[in-house]
Design an enzyme around this catalytic site. Structure first.
Site, mmCIF file in Angstrom:
data_model
loop_
_atom_site.group_PDB
_atom_site.id
_atom_site.type_symbol
_atom_site.label_atom_id
_atom_site.label_comp_id
_atom_site.label_asym_id
_atom_site.label_seq_id
_atom_site.Cartn_x
_atom_site.Cartn_y
_atom_site.Cartn_z
ATOM 1 N N SER A 149 45.039 34.167 -12.552
ATOM 2 C CA SER A 149 45.933 34.820 -13.054
ATOM 3 C C SER A 149 46.419 33.762 -14.493
ATOM 4 O O SER A 149 45.910 32.957 -14.493
ATOM 5 C CB SER A 149 47.409 34.090 -12.335
ATOM 6 O OG SER A 149 48.465 34.354 -12.025
ATOM 7 N N TYR A 162 50.685 27.425 -6.547
ATOM 8 C CA TYR A 162 50.338 29.091 -6.445
ATOM 9 C C TYR A 162 50.128 28.767 -8.266
ATOM 10 O O TYR A 162 48.295 28.514 -8.609
ATOM 11 C CB TYR A 162 51.071 29.898 -7.052
ATOM 12 C CG TYR A 162 50.961 31.752 -6.860
ATOM 13 C CD1 TYR A 162 50.375 31.986 -5.883
ATOM 14 C CD2 TYR A 162 50.300 31.798 -8.791
ATOM 15 C CE1 TYR A 162 48.994 33.394 -6.392
ATOM 16 C CE2 TYR A 162 49.775 32.637 -8.420
ATOM 17 C CZ TYR A 162 49.403 33.498 -7.567
ATOM 18 O OH TYR A 162 49.274 34.960 -8.270
#
Length: 267
Positions: A149, A162
């Protein structure tokens, strides 16, 4: 509103990649393949000719994607190391795509949730790499692709688990690239911005409620504030990048992080 532009142009480009890559005779395993980016990756790899093993926590989603891809479904909890032993070893292409999110301030973040996210998004990829590498090394060819990401390269507040997991995945990929290079195995990360997935749709709804604004405003004013291209990325566009990394012209591309972020990282 510009954030609502369709992804038709991106979809056309993705289709062009599909035509250029043949994976006939290859076997792929995609985690998180029941929905979102994972599903798009499974379908793209299958369209290119690969036999795809679709892994997902949700048995029905895994089965539905596997049926559409002409592949094999596996309902597996990636947080359970023992359950991973049921997955195939003879895999030519491993796509680590499964993920989950939790948003909270550091002092309020549930430790058990933090640990779960690391298990699914770092430990499971590590175990699967270990499981697949002997076969890849033996045949002198393999592709490891990890769905990172932009949060694998940058941080955002309130996403400690995350961001930590994606940064860990980036490091794991680089080590796999260095060790795999003498054996014809590449390892790369793909780094999307905000993709139109169930995970992001949930974030949009939560942000809309928290800020008291419309979902469209969340997309344009919150999620895509730093993005030059004001629309959500389509899963098929990310899958095209994954497919490209598995193709015939990318054997020298390894240890990299490939942003698919609409210019977010440039801002």
């Amino acid at each position: 509103m510009t954030s609502q532009l369709s992804g038709s142009t991106g979809s056309a480009a993705a289709a062009a990649v599909h035509q250029a890559v043949s994976l006939s005779g290859r076997t792929a395993l995609v985690t998180g393949g029941g929905s979102g980016i994972g599903r798009a990756c499974a379908l793209a790899l299958a369209e290119a000719g690969a036999l795809v093993h679709v892994v997902d926590l949700d048995a029905e989603s895994a089965k539905e994607t596997a049926t559409a891809a002409g592949g094999v479904a596996h309902a597996v909890d990636l947080a359970d190391g023992g359950a991973l032993q049921s997955l195939p070893r003879d895999v030519d292409i491993l796509v680590n795509c499964a993920g989950l999110q939790h948003v909270a301030a550091l002092e309020e973040f549930p430790p058990e949730r933090f640990e779960l996210i690391q298990k699914v998004m770092v430990t499971a990829p590590f175990r699967l790499i270990q499981r697949c590498l002997p076969h890849m090394y033996e045949q002198g060819w393999g592709r490891l692709v990890h769905m990172s990401s932009m949060h694998g390269l940058r941080a955002s507040a309130f996403k400690s688990a995350y961001v930590a997991a994606k940064h860990g995945l980036e490091g794991l990929s680089k080590v796999a690239a260095l060790e795999g290079a003498p054996h014809g195995v590449t390892s790369n990360c793909v780094n999307p911005g905000y993709v139109r997935t169930p995970l992001v749709e949930g974030q949009i709804a939560a942000q809309a409620e928290a800020h008291g604004i419309a979902p469209e405003a969340v997309i344009g004013e919150v999620l895509l504030e730093r993005s030059a291209i004001k629309r959500l990325i389509e899963p098929e566009e990310v899958a095209a990048a994954v497919l490209w990394l598995c193709g015939p012209h990318t054997g020298f591309v390894t240890g990299t992080s490939l942003p698919v972020d609409g210019g977010w990282g440039a801002n």
